[in-house]
Design a protein around this motif. Structure first.
Motif, PDB file in Angstrom:
ATOM      1  N   PRO A   1      31.138  17.949  20.410  1.00  0.00           N
ATOM      2  CA  PRO A   1      31.179  18.504  19.070  1.00  0.00           C
ATOM      3  C   PRO A   1      32.442  19.351  18.874  1.00  0.00           C
ATOM      4  O   PRO A   1      32.904  20.037  19.782  1.00  0.00           O
ATOM      5  N   GLY A   2      33.029  19.250  17.701  1.00  0.00           N
ATOM      6  CA  GLY A   2      34.232  20.029  17.388  1.00  0.00           C
ATOM      7  C   GLY A   2      35.530  19.279  17.630  1.00  0.00           C
ATOM      8  O   GLY A   2      36.609  19.817  17.422  1.00  0.00           O
ATOM      9  N   THR A   3      35.441  18.027  18.067  1.00  0.00           N
ATOM     10  CA  THR A   3      36.663  17.289  18.361  1.00  0.00           C
ATOM     11  C   THR A   3      37.167  16.490  17.165  1.00  0.00           C
ATOM     12  O   THR A   3      38.309  16.053  17.144  1.00  0.00           O
ATOM     13  N   ARG A   4      36.299  16.286  16.186  1.00  0.00           N
ATOM     14  CA  ARG A   4      36.645  15.398  15.077  1.00  0.00           C
ATOM     15  C   ARG A   4      37.987  15.782  14.413  1.00  0.00           C
ATOM     16  O   ARG A   4      38.935  14.980  14.382  1.00  0.00           O
ATOM     17  N   SER A   5      38.083  17.015  13.967  1.00  0.00           N
ATOM     18  CA  SER A   5      39.293  17.403  13.227  1.00  0.00           C
ATOM     19  C   SER A   5      40.505  17.424  14.148  1.00  0.00           C
ATOM     20  O   SER A   5      41.621  17.093  13.744  1.00  0.00           O
ATOM     21  N   LYS A   6      40.267  17.768  15.405  1.00  0.00           N
ATOM     22  CA  LYS A   6      41.380  17.811  16.357  1.00  0.00           C
ATOM     23  C   LYS A   6      41.974  16.424  16.561  1.00  0.00           C
ATOM     24  O   LYS A   6      43.188  16.258  16.671  1.00  0.00           O
ATOM     25  N   VAL A   7      41.097  15.427  16.617  1.00  0.00           N
ATOM     26  CA  VAL A   7      41.591  14.063  16.814  1.00  0.00           C
ATOM     27  C   VAL A   7      42.415  13.621  15.606  1.00  0.00           C
ATOM     28  O   VAL A   7      43.540  13.108  15.746  1.00  0.00           O
TER      29      VAL A   7
ATOM     30  N   LYS B   1      35.035  10.764  14.752  1.00  0.00           N
ATOM     31  CA  LYS B   1      33.584  10.837  14.575  1.00  0.00           C
ATOM     32  C   LYS B   1      32.866  10.415  15.860  1.00  0.00           C
ATOM     33  O   LYS B   1      31.927  11.074  16.307  1.00  0.00           O
ATOM     34  N   ARG B   2      33.373   9.330  16.429  1.00  0.00           N
ATOM     35  CA  ARG B   2      32.748   8.830  17.654  1.00  0.00           C
ATOM     36  C   ARG B   2      32.836   9.856  18.782  1.00  0.00           C
ATOM     37  O   ARG B   2      31.863  10.113  19.492  1.00  0.00           O
ATOM     38  N   MET B   3      34.023  10.485  18.927  1.00  0.00           N
ATOM     39  CA  MET B   3      34.188  11.456  20.014  1.00  0.00           C
ATOM     40  C   MET B   3      33.393  12.725  19.724  1.00  0.00           C
ATOM     41  O   MET B   3      32.887  13.379  20.635  1.00  0.00           O
TER      42      MET B   3
ATOM     43  N   ASN C   1      20.299   6.803   7.434  1.00  0.00           N
ATOM     44  CA  ASN C   1      20.696   7.005   6.041  1.00  0.00           C
ATOM     45  C   ASN C   1      21.699   8.125   5.864  1.00  0.00           C
ATOM     46  O   ASN C   1      22.552   8.050   4.987  1.00  0.00           O
ATOM     47  N   GLU C   2      21.552   9.201   6.641  1.00  0.00           N
ATOM     48  CA  GLU C   2      22.387  10.358   6.377  1.00  0.00           C
ATOM     49  C   GLU C   2      23.570  10.471   7.315  1.00  0.00           C
ATOM     50  O   GLU C   2      24.688  10.709   6.894  1.00  0.00           O
ATOM     51  N   GLU C   3      23.332  10.301   8.596  1.00  0.00           N
ATOM     52  CA  GLU C   3      24.440  10.487   9.530  1.00  0.00           C
ATOM     53  C   GLU C   3      25.200   9.189   9.776  1.00  0.00           C
ATOM     54  O   GLU C   3      26.244   9.203  10.420  1.00  0.00           O
ATOM     55  N   LEU C   4      24.639   8.086   9.314  1.00  0.00           N
ATOM     56  CA  LEU C   4      25.227   6.772   9.565  1.00  0.00           C
ATOM     57  C   LEU C   4      25.501   6.549  11.046  1.00  0.00           C
ATOM     58  O   LEU C   4      26.458   5.909  11.434  1.00  0.00           O
ATOM     59  N   ASN C   5      24.660   7.172  11.867  1.00  0.00           N
ATOM     60  CA  ASN C   5      24.780   7.015  13.313  1.00  0.00           C
ATOM     61  C   ASN C   5      23.752   5.999  13.761  1.00  0.00           C
ATOM     62  O   ASN C   5      22.643   6.324  14.159  1.00  0.00           O
ATOM     63  N   TRP C   6      24.132   4.737  13.665  1.00  0.00           N
ATOM     64  CA  TRP C   6      23.171   3.677  13.948  1.00  0.00           C
ATOM     65  C   TRP C   6      22.802   3.615  15.410  1.00  0.00           C
ATOM     66  O   TRP C   6      21.728   3.168  15.762  1.00  0.00           O
ATOM     67  N   GLY C   7      23.710   4.046  16.243  1.00  0.00           N
ATOM     68  CA  GLY C   7      23.421   4.039  17.684  1.00  0.00           C
ATOM     69  C   GLY C   7      22.228   4.920  17.977  1.00  0.00           C
ATOM     70  O   GLY C   7      21.287   4.512  18.665  1.00  0.00           O
TER      71      GLY C   7
END
Ligand SMILES: Nc1ncnc2c1ncn2[C@@H]1O[C@H](COP(=O)(O)OP(=O)(O)OP(=O)(O)O)[C@@H](O)[C@H]1O
Ligand SMILES: [Mg+2]
Lengths: 364, 416
Positions: B117-123, B110-112, B378-384
């Motif tokens: 974009p598109g790296t999540r599943s690959k990781v 998720k972080r990467m 609330n939705e993406e939980l991306n607090w950063g």
């Protein structure tokens, strides 16, 4: 002074009510000559400010006319009346410097820049504030603000200036100094000034004539000397200067003299100024300095005995408070000549006064 | 001689006198401090700390450092030019194995994925495959598992991750991001939305502030000059909205402005419109509803300043020859400036943070910064991202306040 020429300002049967119930100004008739210094003097709430505001155009008379130079001014809006005004709280524009305050009436009149400069300079020099041009009102003392307000009311050369208790907020010394300054400016410029105050000594020192107001009515309109020497009614006698009052009943009128029976004192001879007739109550008015201490018997038409209650030593003169006719507040003012200071409290003295100095007025 | 003596005793006395004064002052200050202490603690715990924490969140990011410690420490020696050598890949394999076992691989993905974009599943799939891998040449094996690990930008990203602090969120908030070699480049168009959002927020806030000023000034003037019995009634009408909730007022506008709402029906009945106008779920609705809510905030400071302006100023101006309008413009109006400044600043700053009203009566094109802060929280939980947007909004507000202060001056501002 008046009468020959048409009045510069004329109030004719002017009435004013704010609430439709009580008349604040009742049937005001007043003629003011050009160049005159006229003071409206009266207690708080007597309608002085209201009268001034009607002349300035901020209040409308409920009835009657006000004429300025022979023309009715009701239809002229305030800014076209060309009347300078000094407000009680100065009303200097806080967001402008002294200079800008003075320039305001000149800019409104679309004078040229150079002319404005000259007039401001002259006005500031007149009130001796030449070096304060760049200050804001908040950076000036009360007396300085007062002088700026005066300069601003005069800078556009109005023929008529109204001043509403302009010195009310100043201390005694500054007030006396400013009184002289205003008086000199009036003499130098020859403007007509209508001045409002409730300080009688201020009115006496400055005015050509004084209109004493009470309860919306002019009680007497006269020169300062006249007002002091010859008050026409008990209110004026009481309001202007110090005054001893004795109440009694007229028992006889004979030519220019009346005899008044004062309870506890007997018969007193007085001038019948404002009495309704024999058997009617009256107030006798007598100035403290016109009373003589221990006179030679027979030399005064009125001689009474009194008890000294208090003796106040004031350097150049001495005040004796004595009990006359069961009243404890009879005041005698004597020059500090020999023998006077020897009188002590509790002593029995004799007091005498002339018929001419004792005026029989209306009942208060 | 006498003056000398006086001076000497004077200077000898001075020190204890000052001490005495200090002691008295200290006690007085302590008392004052104790009085404000509860509020101070409250503000500290509910305001200063959360905001500090939020700003910290905007730059603090240690997911990679935490979850891939071996890779991160190996990467410190990488020069960033070619692909890293075998040692780094071995460390990566070890970290991925570990993360698969700890079920943290998704978090790494998720972080990467934020930056690439598109790296999540690959990781995650790499981690799954690596978990059963045993070899000596991890470099080839990993690239074999997924070509992702041969991409230079992936390694740049991981290298950046070896620091616990990142400017990534802040950059994204102003439509910038890191390029393949960690250089700063403009975001691609599909991501470059935030500058527009900030400008939109600014624009809406300025419009609303202006509208409240134009509507509020005459009312404030009326309030200040009417006799008390009328002005009290008017005042109640002005503050009445204060007593109803923002939500109720906002939905009331929906009722009024919708397609077949009161306003449209009335305009059509009067034949001013032939078909309903779009009044809600767009910019018009947003500005109307926000103006309504903000009106008292602009109006009341202006009113309270006007109340203190003595009518004698205008009278004085009139007696000096100024007509009614000139006297108003040159004498009265300038004196109301402190109130206008305070009221406008208050409204403007409150507008910058609007969330619920644009969300309810605005269209998709009218969402302001706060909407995205909420969205990321609330939705993406991306607090950063949420923190970075918030921090930039806060900074922009402070800068605007500073500029405003320079122009107007707080000493000339009056809130009441
Ligand atoms: N705007 C107003 N509305 C209603 N009543 C007023 C108003 N202005 C003055 N009055 C009333 O009219 C009366 C006369 O007031 P005015 O201000 O003329 O008195 P004044 O002689 O100037 O007194 P002061 O020496 O205290 O200034 C007072 O009883 C006052 O209460
Ligand atoms: Mg008055």
């Amino acid at each position: 002074m008046l009468g020959t020429q048409a009045a510069f300002v004329k109030f004719s049967e002017v009435q004013k009510t704010y609430d439709g119930e009580t008349l604040v100004v009742k049937n005001l008739n007043l003629d003011i000559a050009q160049g005159e210094f006229l003071t409206m003097l009266g207690p708080s709430g007597s309608g002085k400010t209201t009268t001034l505001m009607m002349l300035a155009g901020f209040e409308m008379p409920t009835q009657g006319w006000i004429l300025l130079e022979g023309r009715a001014i009701e239809t002229t809006p305030p800014h076209k009346r060309n009347i300078g005004m000094v407000f009680q709280n100065y009303a200097l524009f806080p967001h402008m410097t002294v200079e800008e305050n003075l320039a305001f009436p000149l800019k409104v009149r679309k004078l040229g820049r150079a002319e404005i400069e000259i007039k401001i300079r002259r006005a500031l020099d007149m009130v001796r504030l030449g070096t304060y041009a760049k200050r804001r009102p908040a950076q000036l003392s009360g007396g300085q603000q007062q002088r700026v307000a005066l300069a601003r009311a005069l800078v556009f050369d109005p023929k008529l200036v109204l001043m509403d208790e302009p010195l009310g907020a100043l201390d005694k010394q500054l007030r006396e100094q400013m009184q002289l300054e205003i008086k000199h400016i009036h003499e130098d410029l020859g403007v007509t000034v209508i001045y409002v105050t409730h300080d009688q000594s201020e009115a006496l020192t400055m005015s050509d004539r004084i209109a004493v107001f009470n309860d919306g009515v002019i009680q007497q309109l006269a020169t300062p000397a006249e007002l002091y020497e010859r008050p026409q009614n008990a209110f004026v006698a009481q309001f202007i200067g110090e005054n001893n009052q004795l109440t009694g009943k007229v028992i006889a009128m004979d030519g220019g003299v009346c005899t008044v029976d004062v309870p506890g004192l007997g018969n007193v001879q007085a001038l019948p100024i404002n009495v309704e007739g024999v058997d009617r109550p009256t107030t006798l008015s007598l100035r403290p300095e016109r009373v003589k201490l221990n006179p030679v018997p027979g030399s005064y038409s009125n001689i009474v005995s009194a008890h000294v209650k208090e003796l106040i030593y004031l350097g150049d003169h001495v005040r004796i408070r004595a009990s006359v006719a069961q009243q404890d507040d009879f005041v005698v003012k004597l020059p500090n000549s020999e023998g006077v200071a020897q009188v002590g409290p509790g002593e029995l003295i004799r007091l005498g006064w002339k018929t001419e100095d004792c005026r029989a007025l209306d009942r208060l | 001689m006498a003056t000398m003596a006086a001076q000497i005793t004077g200077s000898a006395d001075r020190v204890p006198l000052r001490l005495k004064l200090q002691r008295v002052e200290r006690r007085r200050k302590l008392k004052a401090f104790l009085l404000v202490l509860p509020l101070l603690l409250f503000i500290l715990t509910t305001f200063v700390l959360p905001i500090g924490r939020m700003i910290f969140n905007a730059v603090h990011e240690d997911t990679l450092l935490r979850l891939m410690p071996r890779t991160m420490s190996e990467l410190r020696g990488w020069d960033g030019k070619d692909l890293p050598d075998e040692g780094v890949y071995a460390a990566l394999a070890a970290d991925l194995k570990q993360s698969w076992a700890d079920k943290t691989a998704a978090e790494i993905g998720k972080r990467m994925n934020y930056e690439l974009p598109g790296t999540r599943s690959k990781v995650t799939s790499s981690a799954r495959k690596v978990s059963t891998l045993s070899t000596d040449t991890y470099k080839d094996a990993l690239i074999e598992i997924d070509p992702l690990w041969a991409r230079h930008e992936v390694w740049s990203l991981l290298k950046r991750g070896s620091s616990a602090y990142t400017a990534y969120y802040l950059l994204r908030s102003v439509d910038l991001q890191y390029g393949p070699d960690s250089q700063i480049v403009a975001s691609p168009p599909e991501n470059a939305i935030f500058r527009h959002i900030f400008l939109l927020t600014l624009g809406i806030s300025i419009s609303v502030t202006f509208a409240t000023l134009v509507l509020g000034f005459p009312v404030a003037y009326l309030l200040a000059s009417l006799p008390a019995k009328y002005s009290n009634l008017l005042m109640i009408m002005v503050v009445l909205p204060f007593w109803t909730s923002v939500l109720v007022r906002t939905t009331a506008w929906v009722v009024l402005l919708q397609q077949h709402g009161l306003v449209n029906e009335a305009l059509m009945a009067l034949h001013i419109l032939s078909q309903p106008a779009e009044l809600i779920f767009n910019r018009v609705g947003t500005i109307v509803a926000m103006t309504h809510i903000q009106l008292p905030f602009t109006l009341l400071p202006i009113y309270s300043v006007m109340k203190t302006i003595s009518p004698t100023y205008v009278r004085a101006a009139r007696s000096l020859g100024a007509g009614p309008f000139y006297a108003f413009w040159k004498i009265y109006f300038p004196q109301t400036l402190p109130g206008m400044a305070a009221g406008c600043l208050l409204t403007f700053i409150l507008c910058l943070g609007y969330y619920i009203t644009p969300a309810l009566v605005g269209g998709p094109q009218d969402q302001m910064v706060s909407y995205f802060v909420a969205h990321y929280t609330n939705e993406e939980l991306n607090w950063g991202m949420a923190s970075a947007l918030g921090a930039i909004l806060l900074t922009a507000t402070l800068i605007l306040y500073y500029v405003f202060n320079k122009l107007v001056g707080t000493d000339r501002m009056k809130l009441g």
